[in-house]
Design an enzyme around this catalytic site. Structure first.
Site, short mmCIF file in Angstrom:
data_model
loop_
_atom_site.label_atom_id
_atom_site.label_comp_id
_atom_site.label_asym_id
_atom_site.label_seq_id
_atom_site.Cartn_x
_atom_site.Cartn_y
_atom_site.Cartn_z
N CYS A 152 56.22 27.80 9.72
CA CYS A 152 55.04 28.67 9.73
C CYS A 152 55.17 29.70 10.86
O CYS A 152 55.84 29.47 11.85
CB CYS A 152 53.72 27.94 9.94
SG CYS A 152 53.46 26.61 8.80
N ARG A 176 59.64 32.64 8.35
CA ARG A 176 59.31 31.31 8.85
C ARG A 176 58.61 30.45 7.79
O ARG A 176 58.32 29.28 8.02
CB ARG A 176 58.43 31.41 10.09
CG ARG A 176 59.08 32.14 11.23
CD ARG A 176 58.15 32.21 12.41
NE ARG A 176 57.94 30.91 13.01
CZ ARG A 176 58.67 30.39 13.97
NH1 ARG A 176 59.71 31.05 14.44
NH2 ARG A 176 58.40 29.20 14.47
N TRP A 227 54.50 27.47 5.64
CA TRP A 227 55.51 26.67 4.93
C TRP A 227 54.93 25.27 4.87
O TRP A 227 54.79 24.62 5.90
CB TRP A 227 56.83 26.69 5.69
CG TRP A 227 57.96 26.03 4.97
CD1 TRP A 227 58.72 26.56 3.97
CD2 TRP A 227 58.49 24.74 5.22
NE1 TRP A 227 59.68 25.67 3.58
CE2 TRP A 227 59.56 24.54 4.33
CE3 TRP A 227 58.16 23.71 6.11
CZ2 TRP A 227 60.31 23.37 4.30
CZ3 TRP A 227 58.91 22.53 6.07
CH2 TRP A 227 59.97 22.38 5.18
N ASN A 257 51.11 26.21 13.95
CA ASN A 257 52.48 26.01 13.51
C ASN A 257 52.90 24.64 13.99
O ASN A 257 52.73 24.34 15.17
CB ASN A 257 53.38 27.10 14.12
CG ASN A 257 54.85 26.82 13.94
OD1 ASN A 257 55.25 26.19 12.97
ND2 ASN A 257 55.66 27.26 14.88
N GLY A 258 53.43 23.80 13.09
CA GLY A 258 53.89 22.49 13.53
C GLY A 258 53.23 21.39 12.75
O GLY A 258 52.77 21.60 11.62
N GLU A 300 80.48 25.25 3.56
CA GLU A 300 79.55 26.35 3.80
C GLU A 300 79.43 27.26 2.57
O GLU A 300 78.34 27.69 2.20
CB GLU A 300 79.99 27.14 5.04
CG GLU A 300 79.16 28.37 5.37
CD GLU A 300 77.68 28.11 5.60
OE1 GLU A 300 77.28 26.94 5.71
OE2 GLU A 300 76.92 29.07 5.65
N LYS A 315 75.97 27.96 0.56
CA LYS A 315 75.44 29.31 0.34
C LYS A 315 75.12 29.50 -1.14
O LYS A 315 74.07 30.02 -1.49
CB LYS A 315 76.44 30.40 0.77
CG LYS A 315 76.59 30.62 2.25
CD LYS A 315 75.46 31.38 2.90
CE LYS A 315 74.45 30.47 3.50
NZ LYS A 315 74.66 29.87 4.78
N GLU A 317 72.03 27.37 -2.28
CA GLU A 317 70.72 27.71 -1.73
C GLU A 317 70.20 29.05 -2.22
O GLU A 317 68.99 29.24 -2.31
CB GLU A 317 70.68 27.61 -0.20
CG GLU A 317 71.48 28.65 0.54
CD GLU A 317 71.42 28.47 2.05
OE1 GLU A 317 70.47 27.87 2.56
OE2 GLU A 317 72.35 28.96 2.71
N HIS A 326 89.52 10.99 -5.90
CA HIS A 326 88.79 9.72 -5.73
C HIS A 326 87.39 9.79 -6.35
O HIS A 326 86.53 8.99 -6.00
CB HIS A 326 88.71 9.37 -4.25
CG HIS A 326 90.05 9.19 -3.62
ND1 HIS A 326 90.87 8.14 -3.91
CD2 HIS A 326 90.75 9.99 -2.76
CE1 HIS A 326 92.02 8.26 -3.24
NE2 HIS A 326 91.97 9.39 -2.55
N LYS A 354 63.35 29.60 7.34
CA LYS A 354 64.38 29.99 8.31
C LYS A 354 64.44 29.02 9.48
O LYS A 354 65.50 28.75 10.02
CB LYS A 354 64.09 31.42 8.79
CG LYS A 354 65.16 32.00 9.70
CD LYS A 354 66.39 32.37 8.92
CE LYS A 354 67.51 32.89 9.79
NZ LYS A 354 68.80 32.75 9.11
C1 F6R Z 1 71.49 27.65 5.51
C2 F6R Z 1 70.75 27.55 6.75
C3 F6R Z 1 70.31 26.21 7.21
C4 F6R Z 1 70.31 26.15 8.74
C5 F6R Z 1 69.69 24.83 9.22
C6 F6R Z 1 69.76 24.71 10.72
O1 F6R Z 1 71.84 28.96 5.22
O2 F6R Z 1 70.48 28.54 7.37
O3 F6R Z 1 71.11 25.19 6.68
O4 F6R Z 1 71.62 26.28 9.20
O5 F6R Z 1 68.37 24.76 8.79
O6 F6R Z 1 69.06 25.73 11.34
P1 F6R Z 1 69.33 26.10 12.84
O7 F6R Z 1 70.68 26.65 12.95
O8 F6R Z 1 68.26 27.11 13.18
O9 F6R Z 1 69.18 24.84 13.63
#
Ligand code: F6R
Length: 609
Positions: free
Chosen positions: A2, A27, A75, A101-102, A482, A486, A489, A505, A604
């Site tokens: 949030c 956020r 969120w 927030n939280g 990774e 990507k 997501e 396996h 994010k």
């Molecule tokens: C994927 C992504 C997430 C973050 C994860 C950790 O694209 O961005 O998997 O990497 O939520 O976030 P941070 O790096 O802020 O701890």
């Protein structure tokens, strides 16, 4: 999660709050709302969906005369996304409005008790108890009511409150979640992150952990939990406002992919000055302590975890130090064996990820040295660690991390060189050789990004496929993990990512005629092994999309498609080989019409467990 904003001052504030929320949408964006004081009454406007929905609600309802207000972009954690659950929340009288927030961990008991005392609840949220607690504790002093409310609640949160009897006051508190004050000319902004008010002021005061604040148009006071005033300096922020805009690109993610060469340049800048030196000013862990480190333990989540996995190979290879790696949400509930000779490295773009912070705190409690690798100055991770390596990727708005990931990998390269230097694992010439190769990578990437047609063409061929398998070995393994993350997501296509040697396996059973298999097959000591794995894939008639080093024409014989990347040394190769996988995911998501900047269900900054 949030984002919260607040304003008090002489200006009409509805649009200021709205603009602030737009900057915080990353956020969370399942609902949003504002509350403003108009003619002595608090007016609340809320909408389900992202900021476009709130914009619709606000049409013809600008509350031009409002000079005090709060805003929130949500969120969902407690309570589904709905208008009732959207913030701001009010008390029974409608005189008090709050944004939070939280998470309030003890909200259920508090809610029951408040309901017993006659309070009427209008939402399913944990946050609403804060409005009712302030109502309960309010006897003419808003700050005192906030202080007593803080004492009642448990969890991690930041909140702001306004009261219709205090037309020039915002009060609030912070425990672990971020809260920043923007000090303008006779006006005060409050927000979860600086971009919310960056276009209005660059003078910032940080509310510390377990602190209260009270703001009036000309003044802000930071107080401890006994209401003792604390001295707090104003910091001037030099960020460029344009950095938060798309700058001509169709999406933030695309802009950020193309900013990666700059992110690398900035992250390396000044840190490899020559003579075998590695300068990491904010690391604050003395060289003699570093020299005695016998184990590095890397903890992180998601994309940051994948950067950490690159660290395992690089640190072992260059610094000859034992490395362990764990997902932060696992580490925090294990009994890891740590000692003062263990360096725990928490990697977090935001510096606010709840699980990573908890893992770092656990490591501190166990007397390990703790280092944060983060992109955000002043974030909680920086305060929980003994030292920091800042990635200098600039603000990242796209929810899917790209440029911060590359900067994290570079920061790990710097850490590995530093440890190699203090431990004497590499000599001056070796360090300088690696340093000059690392410094050359941004130019290679810049050149590479001028022609991204391969990724685009391949995306066009495969974007309707229902499943992708990713394979890699050595430093190619975190790259394929990774790449798979990507794709899933931002395009919602199911993916699996495996160490190539593990394929036989189990996952090989998934392969069918034409199944796309992305293989990271850049030059390195395991290249021949990867080619054998490619043969296994081809024997099942699956389609091989290889990421290979420029000049490797031979790989065409084994692959249906090839994405070439510039040549670098093996340990540096993730800095180049992850980029075509970002682009492939990007183009596939675009072709499928997905919102790449705001993928569904994601946020994010993940400040909840
Ligand atoms: C994927 C992504 C997430 C973050 C994860 C950790 O694209 O961005 O998997 O990497 O939520 O976030 P941070 O790096 O802020 O701890």
């Amino acid at each position: 999660m949030c984002g919260i904003v607040a304003y008090v001052g002489p200006r009409s504030c509805t649009s200021l709050l709205y603009q602030g929320l737009r900057k915080l949408e990353y956020r969370g964006y399942d609902s949003a709302g504002l509350s403003v004081l108009v003619d002595g009454q608090i007016e609340v406007v809320r909408a389900v969906g992202n900021m476009d929905s709130l914009e619709q609600e606000l049409k013809g309802n600008g509350h031009a005369e409002a000079r005090l207000g709060l805003g929130h972009t949500r969120w969902a954690t407690h309570g589904r996304p709905s208008t009732e659950n959207a913030h701001p929340h009010s008390d029974c009288s409608g005189k008090i409005s709050i944004v939070l927030n939280g998470i309030i961990e003890n909200y259920a008991g508090l809610r029951k008790e408040l309901a017993r005392q006659g309070h009427q609840f209008a939402s399913e949220t944990d946050a609403e108890v804060v409005a009712h607690l302030i109502e309960k504790h309010y006897h003419g002093d808003l700050l005192e009511a906030v202080r007593l409310t803080y004492a009642d609640i448990a969890g991690h949160f930041a909140f702001c409150a306004i009261h219709s009897s205090h037309p020039e006051m915002i009060a609030g508190a912070r425990k672990e979640c971020p809260l920043l004050i923007g000090v303008g000319d006779g006006e005060i902004f409050v927000a979860s992150a600086i971009p919310a008010f960056l276009s209005e002021t660059r003078d910032v005061v940080i509310v510390g952990d377990e602190e209260l604040f009270v703001a009036t148009p000309g003044d802000v006071q930071i107080l401890d939990l006994e209401k003792k005033r604390l001295e707090r300096e104003i910091t001037r922020v030099n960020w460029d406002v344009d950095a938060a805009e798309k700058g001509g690109y169709e999406t933030f993610m695309r802009k950020e992919i193309f900013e990666q060469p700059d992110a690398l340049v900035d992250t390396i800048a000044g840190r490899l000055p020559g003579g075998g030196q590695v300068v990491l000013e904010e690391m604050l862990i003395p060289d003699e302590v570093l020299a005695g480190i016998d184990k590095v333990y890397i903890v992180a989540c998601g994309t940051s975890y994948h950067a950490g996995m690159v660290g395992r190979y690089v640190l072992e290879n260059w610094a000859r130090v034992a490395v362990e790696l764990d997902i932060a949400s696992e580490f925090r509930y294990r009994e890891p064996v740590l000692s003062p000779a263990t360096l725990v490295v928490g990697i977090s773009q935001s510096g606010e990820t709840a699980d990573t912070l908890a893992a770092m705190r656990q490591a501190r409690r166990m007397d390990a040295r703790v280092l944060a690798i983060t992109n955000i100055m002043g974030s909680q991770a920086t305060r929980d660690a003994n030292g920091v390596i800042y990635t200098r990727a600039g603000l990242e708005i796209g929810v899917a991390a790209t440029k911060t990931h590359l900067a994290q990998i570079a920061a790990i390269h710097l850490l590995a060189l530093k440890l190699a230097q203090v431990k004497g694992a590499l000599d001056v010439n070796e360090i300088e050789g690696i340093a000059s190769e690392l410094k050359a990578v941004p130019a290679l990437l810049r050149q590479y990004l001028k022609n991204e047609s391969a990724a685009h063409e391949i995306a066009k061929r495969y974007y309707q496929q229902p499943f992708f398998l990713y394979l890699g070995r050595g430093v190619g393994l975190p790259v394929c993990l990774e790449g798979a993350l990507k794709l899933k997501e931002i395009s919602y296509i199911p993916t699996e990512a495996y160490a190539a040697g593990e394929m036989k396996h189990g996952p090989i059973a998934l392969l069918d005629k034409g199944s796309p298999v992305v293989v990271v097959a850049t030059d390195g000591h395991v290249y021949e092994k990867v080619v054998s794995n490619i043969e296994e894939v081809r024997a099942r008639d699956a389609a091989v999309i290889a990421v290979a080093t420029e000049g490797n024409e031979g790989i065409r014989a084994y692959s249906d498609d090839v994405m070439y990347v510039p040549a670098t040394s093996e340990m540096l190769s993730p800095l180049v080989s992850v980029v075509p996988l970002q682009l492939l995911a990007y183009h596939i998501a675009q072709l499928k019409g997905c919102n790449v900047d705001q993928p569904r269900n994601l946020a994010k900054t993940v400040t909840v467990e």
